[in-house]
Each structure stands twice: as structure tokens, then as C-alpha cells.
Write an enzyme that holds these catalytic residues in place. Structure first.
Site, short mmCIF file in Angstrom:
data_model
loop_
_atom_site.label_atom_id
_atom_site.label_comp_id
_atom_site.label_asym_id
_atom_site.label_seq_id
_atom_site.Cartn_x
_atom_site.Cartn_y
_atom_site.Cartn_z
N LYS A 205 5.86 -12.59 -14.12
CA LYS A 205 5.84 -12.74 -12.67
C LYS A 205 4.66 -11.92 -12.15
O LYS A 205 4.77 -10.72 -11.92
CB LYS A 205 7.15 -12.26 -12.05
CG LYS A 205 7.53 -12.95 -10.72
CD LYS A 205 6.54 -12.72 -9.58
CE LYS A 205 6.72 -11.37 -8.93
NZ LYS A 205 5.78 -11.20 -7.74
N GLY A 258 3.83 -1.12 -11.09
CA GLY A 258 3.75 -1.28 -9.65
C GLY A 258 4.10 0.00 -8.94
O GLY A 258 4.07 1.09 -9.52
N THR A 260 6.15 2.99 -6.86
CA THR A 260 7.33 3.78 -7.21
C THR A 260 8.58 3.28 -6.49
O THR A 260 9.66 3.22 -7.08
CB THR A 260 7.08 5.26 -6.88
OG1 THR A 260 5.99 5.72 -7.70
CG2 THR A 260 8.30 6.11 -7.17
N ALA A 261 8.46 2.92 -5.22
CA ALA A 261 9.63 2.44 -4.48
C ALA A 261 10.17 1.15 -5.09
O ALA A 261 11.39 1.00 -5.26
CB ALA A 261 9.27 2.22 -3.02
N THR A 262 9.27 0.22 -5.44
CA THR A 262 9.72 -1.02 -6.07
C THR A 262 10.28 -0.74 -7.46
O THR A 262 11.25 -1.37 -7.89
CB THR A 262 8.56 -2.02 -6.16
OG1 THR A 262 8.01 -2.22 -4.87
CG2 THR A 262 9.03 -3.35 -6.72
N GLU A 278 5.82 1.69 -15.25
CA GLU A 278 4.56 2.40 -15.00
C GLU A 278 4.34 2.33 -13.51
O GLU A 278 4.01 1.28 -12.96
CB GLU A 278 3.42 1.75 -15.79
CG GLU A 278 2.18 2.62 -15.87
CD GLU A 278 1.30 2.55 -14.63
OE1 GLU A 278 1.37 3.51 -13.81
OE2 GLU A 278 0.61 1.56 -14.45
N CYS A 312 -3.98 3.03 -10.44
CA CYS A 312 -2.97 4.09 -10.46
C CYS A 312 -3.51 5.37 -11.08
O CYS A 312 -2.97 6.46 -10.84
CB CYS A 312 -1.73 3.61 -11.20
SG CYS A 312 -2.03 3.14 -12.92
N GLU A 414 0.72 8.52 -2.37
CA GLU A 414 -0.27 7.63 -2.98
C GLU A 414 -0.86 6.72 -1.91
O GLU A 414 -0.17 5.86 -1.36
CB GLU A 414 0.37 6.80 -4.10
CG GLU A 414 -0.64 5.96 -4.85
CD GLU A 414 -0.02 5.17 -5.99
OE1 GLU A 414 -0.66 5.07 -7.05
OE2 GLU A 414 1.10 4.66 -5.82
#
Length: 512
Positions: A205, A258, A260-262, A278, A312, A414
Site C-alpha cells: 500500500k 511513516g 509516529t502518530a500513524t 520505522e 526521516c 519533527e
């Protein structure tokens, strides 16, 4: 069901979708509108079952490049079913043949280098100079490295008091791969190559912002000899396509790169399956007064502004020994001012556009905070003045800020754009405290001529990776990953083998 039975069932699945694929292709033959991408399921180009799409824009020019399927749970279920059917026969394929497919894919990526470079540049806004020197070559290298690495591995054997223990690896099964928009093909192939080499089937995806190279990879893998259904792509939004993929009971492992929240949502949805995350980074570049100043300015600027700061691993927090602080800051700002911002398709361009207008707006909210906090702007801080079709692109000047406290959002959060903060320190202890004083722990760089100091400092940094007097040097055999809110799990070399396969031990009594 044996491998032949799976092949027969897979052919039946493909046959049922043949009419849908034919209708999709006929609809778009000679169409004058933006092209529509299709999902890639069991070797077929299939439209989303609900028939809805989202526009994909060129962020530098604003034009619509294509329309991307807005897939949902039924599309994900079809892709996972195809992968589950195809995986046993692929796993039964000898390792040498699987690795031959990987090597051939690397050759095809190199053959189509120019096309893939342009596609990646248009999707992301990054300069072709970067896509051609980093992204697409690394995609080919990922396939070639894992082919060589997997074929050279030796299985572990232990002899114990008349018994022989042989530990070998078996594939996990169906693997879900969710990849970000900043390094689309680079990071997708970093996951796809070991997953396929170890005998898994994949459902990918990609980000809806950068979907086209994931689609192109399907064609290259098929040309390389990968059987239908082993690599599948479902396009769409995270909550609508990503979440059903992560939660699907037949997906045995999920690798996600992706934010951190996701990542927290992915971890919650995944349940009891193998998971590699990651996530974000707020990486520090520690500059000591005994560094090679010329090389350090260039290296720190490269770490700060490559891909418009949208990696990142970028060093967005620059910590400088106090005696060097004024001179270093001045020279860094001069270097940043000299970077050429412009058309990503121009080989002379150093910095292209950010990935989208909405992402630029997010980055600009941090510049507003910097203004509210009375930060000193040494360069940048606004949008460049560009001509013609680029005037409304998502461009932003590289920005160097000082005068911000450690608890400032610009230091702690970030930003993921071409914005860096520079802070002074008086001692090693203070430098390490500042570097470790954020919730992220992905990477850091240390700049000094003193090898002992470099080792001392590196060992005290709370990160998964440290570079000394360099940045983004990647041996693909070493572990990649972070600590704290930068994720968990490692991939690369043997760590990828561990993630994309399971260890099975066979203990046999040795007959005298």
C-alpha cells in the site's frame, strides 16, 4: 492444497477478474483525461470496487498527473486472497530461482532508469539529480544485494550429544508493506526484495501522494518472471486501505514506514503479528570545535536539506560547540543560500518542491511559531520567487534558525521540511543531553577529528544509528531502525531475514 492446486485456484481468481480488467483498459484507451492508475491484484489491473479516485498532483507545477484508486476493504481482501493463493508455490520455488528474479528486476530498474527517475521526481517534487543518484539506483541495489545475501547465507547447525539440530528459515506467508511518500521506490524495494527472496507474497500500500513507481514495479517484476499474485498493490488512503491491510487476519507480518502518530495506529490495529515500525526522527548533528570545518559545513548541510529535509534521517537539530557557534552558523547559512531552488526536472536544481501544498502549509506553521518565539532567521523563512508554472508550486526556502529553547516545538517536533535549528553547547555532557532530550531516537551524526571523542559520544547517544564525519552511508547488511518514538524492530541483512521469515529447528538423532 499442493502447489498445483494453488496455481489452478489462482487462475480461476484471475479469470473472474478478466472482464473487469478488460473494461478498465477499454475505458482508458485513447482517453483524453488524466490517466487512472489501477490496483494490481493477481497480475491484473483492476479498478477500485467502489469506483472512486483521488487526484494526484505534480507538487512543483500543480497539474494533475493521474487519478489514484481510493480503495477500500473489499479491494484489500481481494489482494490478500490473491497473495495467499500464490504464496505456497512461490515459497516452493528454489531459492536460486527466486534470487534470479530479484537480480533480473535490478537489471530492469537500471534499464528503465530515466523513466523511473522522471516519474519519481514528478510525484515527489524532488530534483532529478537526487532521484537519479540516490532513489532509483538504491532501488536496484536493494534487489541485487538481497539476492546475493540470501544465496550466500548458511543455515545454523548445532551438534549436541548425538543429536543434530538444523535451524532453517521458512517464509512468514503474506506480508503487508506500507510505504511513505518521501522515498517511494527506494523504501518499497527495501521491503519487497527480502520479502520476495524469502518466499513470501506481498500486498503493498504505497502513499497516495506518490503511487506511480509502485505501479511500475509491478510491470518490472512480472517481466522478471515473478508469478501472478506474489506482488500485489492496493492504492488508497490510510484509514480506508492501509488499516484493513494491517488488520487482515491472513496478513502475517506488517512493515510500516511513516509518521509516529500513524505508527501507533498501525501497532494497535496489527494485533498478534510480526511488526516492524520505522517512524519519525528528530536527529541531531553534533559539531565539535575540532572538526574539519569545510567538510562539516557541507556534510551537515547535506544532512539538513537533502530532499528538502523530507527524509526521516535528516539532521534537523544542529548542536555546535560554543566557540565555533557563530562562525559555523554563518557558514551554514551561506551554504544554504547558495542551494539552487527550481524546477525538479532541471539537472542543475539542488532543491525541488515539498511533496504537496498541504505539507508546505504544515511546515510553515512552524515558521510562524519561530516568529512568535523571536527566533533569529539566518536565511530562508519564506517561499522563493519562481517563474511561470513553478510560481504556485510547493516550494520553500532552506531555513536556518537560532535563538530557540530546547523545549521549543521546532526543537522537539519533527518538521520534515527544509528548516533547521542551531543550538550552542559548552561540553560533551551538554551536547549529549541536548541530543537525547527529545522523544525520538532514530539517528545522529558526530563531527570531530578526535576518534576517541567520537566513540565516547556515539556510545552515549540514544539512537539506533550514528554516523561519524559522514551521513547516509548505508551498508545494507547492517541494522536499520530507531528507539523511543522512532519505532521498533530492525531491517537490513540478517535482521530482514529474521523479520520476513520464521526460524524452524529440526532435531535429528544421529545414528552411530
Amino acid at each position: 492444497m499442493d502447489a498445483h492446486g494453488y496455481d489452478r485456484e489462482l487462475r480461476e481468481v484471475a479469470k473472474r477478474d478478466r472482464a473487469r480488467e478488460a473494461a478498465f483498459l477499454q475505458k482508458h484507451a485513447g482517453s483524453g483525461g488524466p490517466p487512472q492508475l489501477a490496483n494490481r491484484i493477481a497480475g491484473r489491473r483492476l479498478p477500485p470496487l467502489e469506483g472512486t479516485y483521488v487526484d494526484k498532483h505534480d507538487p512543483a507545477r500543480g497539474k494533475v498527473l493521474c487519478q489514484v484508486p481510493r480503495s477500500g476493504r473489499p479491494d484489500v481482501e481481494a489482494a490478500v486472497a490473491a497473495a495467499k493463493l500464490a504464496q505456497p508455490a512461490w515459497a516452493a520455488t528454489p531459492l536460486a530461482k527466486r534470487c534470479a528474479v530479484l537480480r533480473r528486476t535490478a537489471e530492469l530498474i537500471e534499464r528503465d532508469m530515466d523513466r523511473l527517475v522522471r516519474m519519481e521526481s514528478e510525484d515527489t517534487g524532488k530534483p532529478v539529480k537526487l532521484a537519479g543518484s540516490l532513489d532509483i539506483p538504491r532501488a536496484a541495489r536493494n534487489f541485487r544485494f538481497f539476492a546475493d545475501f540470501l544465496e550466500s547465507r548458511k543455515e545454523a547447525v548445532h551438534l549436541t550429544e548425538g543429536f543434530r539440530n538444523e535451524t532453517h528459515r521458512v517464509p512468514v506467508g503474506v506480508v503487508g508493506l506500507i510505504t511513505p511518500w518521501n522515498l517511494p521506490l527506494y523504501l518499497l524495494t527495501w521491503k519487497v526484495a527480502p520479502a520476495l527472496g524469502l518466499g513470501n507474497a506481498v500486498v503493498a500500500k504505497p502513499s497516495e501522494l506518490t503511487p506511480r513507481t509502485a505501479d511500475a514495479l509491478a510491470d518490472l517484476l512480472a517481466e522478471a518472471g515473478l508469478p501472478d499474485g506474489v506482488y500485489n498493490v492496493v492504492h488508497g488512503l490510510g484509514p480506508e486501505a492501509g488499516e484493513p491491510l494491517v488488520a487482515h487476519p491472513d496478513v502475517r507480518a506488517v512493515s510500516f514506514t511513516g509518521g509516529t502518530a500513524t505508527g501507533a495506529k498501525v501497532a494497535a490495529a496489527a494485533g498478534p503479528k510480526k511488526l516492524s515500525l520505522e517512524l519519525g526522527g528528530k536527529n541531531a548533528s553534533l559539531v565539535f570545535s575540532d572538526c574539519d570545518l569545510d567538510e562539516t559545513v557541507k556534510g551537515v548541510a547535506r544532512a539538513a536539506f537533502t530532499n528538502q529535509g523530507q527524509i526521516c534521517l535528516c539532521g534537523s537539530r544542529i548542536l555546535v560547540e560554543r566557540s565555533l557557534f557563530p562562525e559555523f552558523t554563518r557558514r551554514l547559512a551561506e551554504h544554504a543560500k547558495g542551494l539552487r531552488i527550481g524546477d525538479p526536472l532541471d539537472p542543475a536544481t539542488d532543491l525541488g518542491s515539498l511533496v504537496s501544498q498541504s505539507h508546505r502549509a504544515k511546515v510553515e506553521t512552524y515558521l510562524e511559531v519561530a516568529q512568535d518565539e523571536d527566533a533569529t532567521v539566518h536565511c530562508g523563512g519564506g517561499r522563493p520567487d519562481l517563474p511561470g508554472v513553478l510560481a504556485d508550486g510547493a516550494f520553500l526556502q532552506p531555513t536556518v534558525l537560532t535563538g530557540l529553547d530546547q523545549d521549543s516545538p521546532l526543537v522537539q517536533e519533527e518538521i520534515f521540511g527544509p528548516v533547521v535549528t542551531v543550538q550552542p553547547f559548552a561540553s560533551e555532557d551538554e551536547a549529549i543531553a541536548l541530543a537525547n532530550g527529545v522523544r525520538y531516537g532514530l539517528a545522529a551524526t558526530v563531527w570531530t577529528k578526535d576518534a576517541n571523542k567520537a566513540q565516547r559520544v556515539a556510545e552515549r547517544l540514544d539512537t539506533g544509528m550514528v554516523w561519524v564525519n559522514c551521513w547516509l552511508v548505508r551498508d545494507l547488511a547492517v541494522p536499520f531502525g530507531g528507539v523511543k518514538d522512532s519505532g521498533f524492530g530492525r531491517e537490513g541483512g540478517e535482521w530482514s531475514v529474521d523479520f520476513y521469515s520464521e526460524a524452524r529447528n529440526i532435531c535429528t538423532k544421529v545414528t552411530p
